[in-house]
Each structure stands twice: as structure tokens, then as C-alpha cells.
Scaffold this motif. Structure first.
Motif, PDB file in Angstrom:
ATOM      1  N   SER A  69       0.819  -1.220   0.000  1.00 39.38           N
ATOM      2  CA  SER A  69       0.000   0.000   0.000  1.00 39.38           C
ATOM      3  C   SER A  69       0.849   1.264   0.000  1.00 39.38           C
ATOM      4  CB  SER A  69      -0.974   0.000   1.184  1.00 39.38           C
ATOM      5  OG  SER A  69      -0.286   0.168   2.394  1.00 39.38           O
ATOM      6  N   ASN A  74      -4.444   2.515  -2.926  1.00 43.71           N
ATOM      7  CA  ASN A  74      -5.806   1.967  -2.942  1.00 43.71           C
ATOM      8  C   ASN A  74      -5.827   0.444  -3.017  1.00 43.71           C
ATOM      9  OD1 ASN A  74      -7.032   4.512  -2.848  1.00 43.71           O
ATOM     10  ND2 ASN A  74      -6.680   4.776  -5.039  1.00 43.71           N
ATOM     11  N   ASP A  76      -6.207  -3.294  -2.140  1.00 39.80           N
ATOM     12  CA  ASP A  76      -7.026  -4.052  -1.189  1.00 39.80           C
ATOM     13  C   ASP A  76      -6.428  -5.453  -1.064  1.00 39.80           C
ATOM     14  OD1 ASP A  76      -8.926  -5.468   0.236  1.00 39.80           O
ATOM     15  OD2 ASP A  76     -10.630  -4.724  -0.933  1.00 39.80           O
TER      16      ASP A  76
END
Length: 94
Positions: A69, A74, A76
Motif C-alpha cells: 500500500s 488503494n 485491497d
């Protein structure tokens, strides 16, 4: 390049290098290693590839997700792991 020695990973830095990623590892024994796309089973083309490589190297999931990250805000991690079947995760001889 062969895979780094089995000394535990102490620190990780991930960087984007064009259309792929590079992983810099600091081992507990002080050795530095760099995983390039050509030496990684996944090719390190996506953030999910990087996550899979870090997990295979023994980096805890939360730490691996944080490292990815840093270069992909963004990202996930939970979704990336859910998309990968366990048989497709790199094992590095484990």
C-alpha cells in the motif's frame, strides 16, 4: 538470480519500476537482496503479485499489505488474496 537465503526478512521496501515492481529485502543477518521480476515466479507485474511474493518469503500478512500500500495506496490486500487460489501462490521451496 536465485532466491535469497533463508534468513528471516527484517525489513522490506517495494518500488514501482515501469510496468513491474521490485522488492528490496533486508534480512535478519544484515544481508540485502533485491527480487527482480525475472527472478520471481509471479513476475511482479501487479500489487497482488508483490503481496504473494512477500507472503511466500514469510512476511506477515499485515506487514506485506502495508508495504504494497506504500506504492499502491488503494490496494485491497484482502481482495487480492481472495482472488488467488492457494495453489497459485509462490512457495519458494516451502
Amino acid at each position: 538470480m536465485s532466491y535469497p537465503a533463508e534468513s528471516p526478512v527484517h525489513a522490506v521496501r517495494v518500488e514501482r519500476a515501469g510496468d513491474h515492481f521490485r522488492i528490496h529485502l533486508r534480512r535478519a543477518d544484515g544481508q540485502m537482496d533485491v527480487l527482480q521480476p525475472a527472478s520471481a515466479p509471479t513476475g511482479l507485474r501487479t500489487p497482488g503479485d508483490v503481496l504473494a511474493e512477500l507472503l511466500a518469503l514469510g512476511v506477515p500478512e499485515d506487514d506485506a499489505a502495508h508495504c504494497v500500500s506504500e506504492v499502491e495506496p488503494n490496494f485491497d490486500a484482502a481482495a487480492a488474496l481472495a482472488r488467488r487460489a492457494p495453489a497459485t501462490r509462490p512457495t519458494h521451496g516451502r
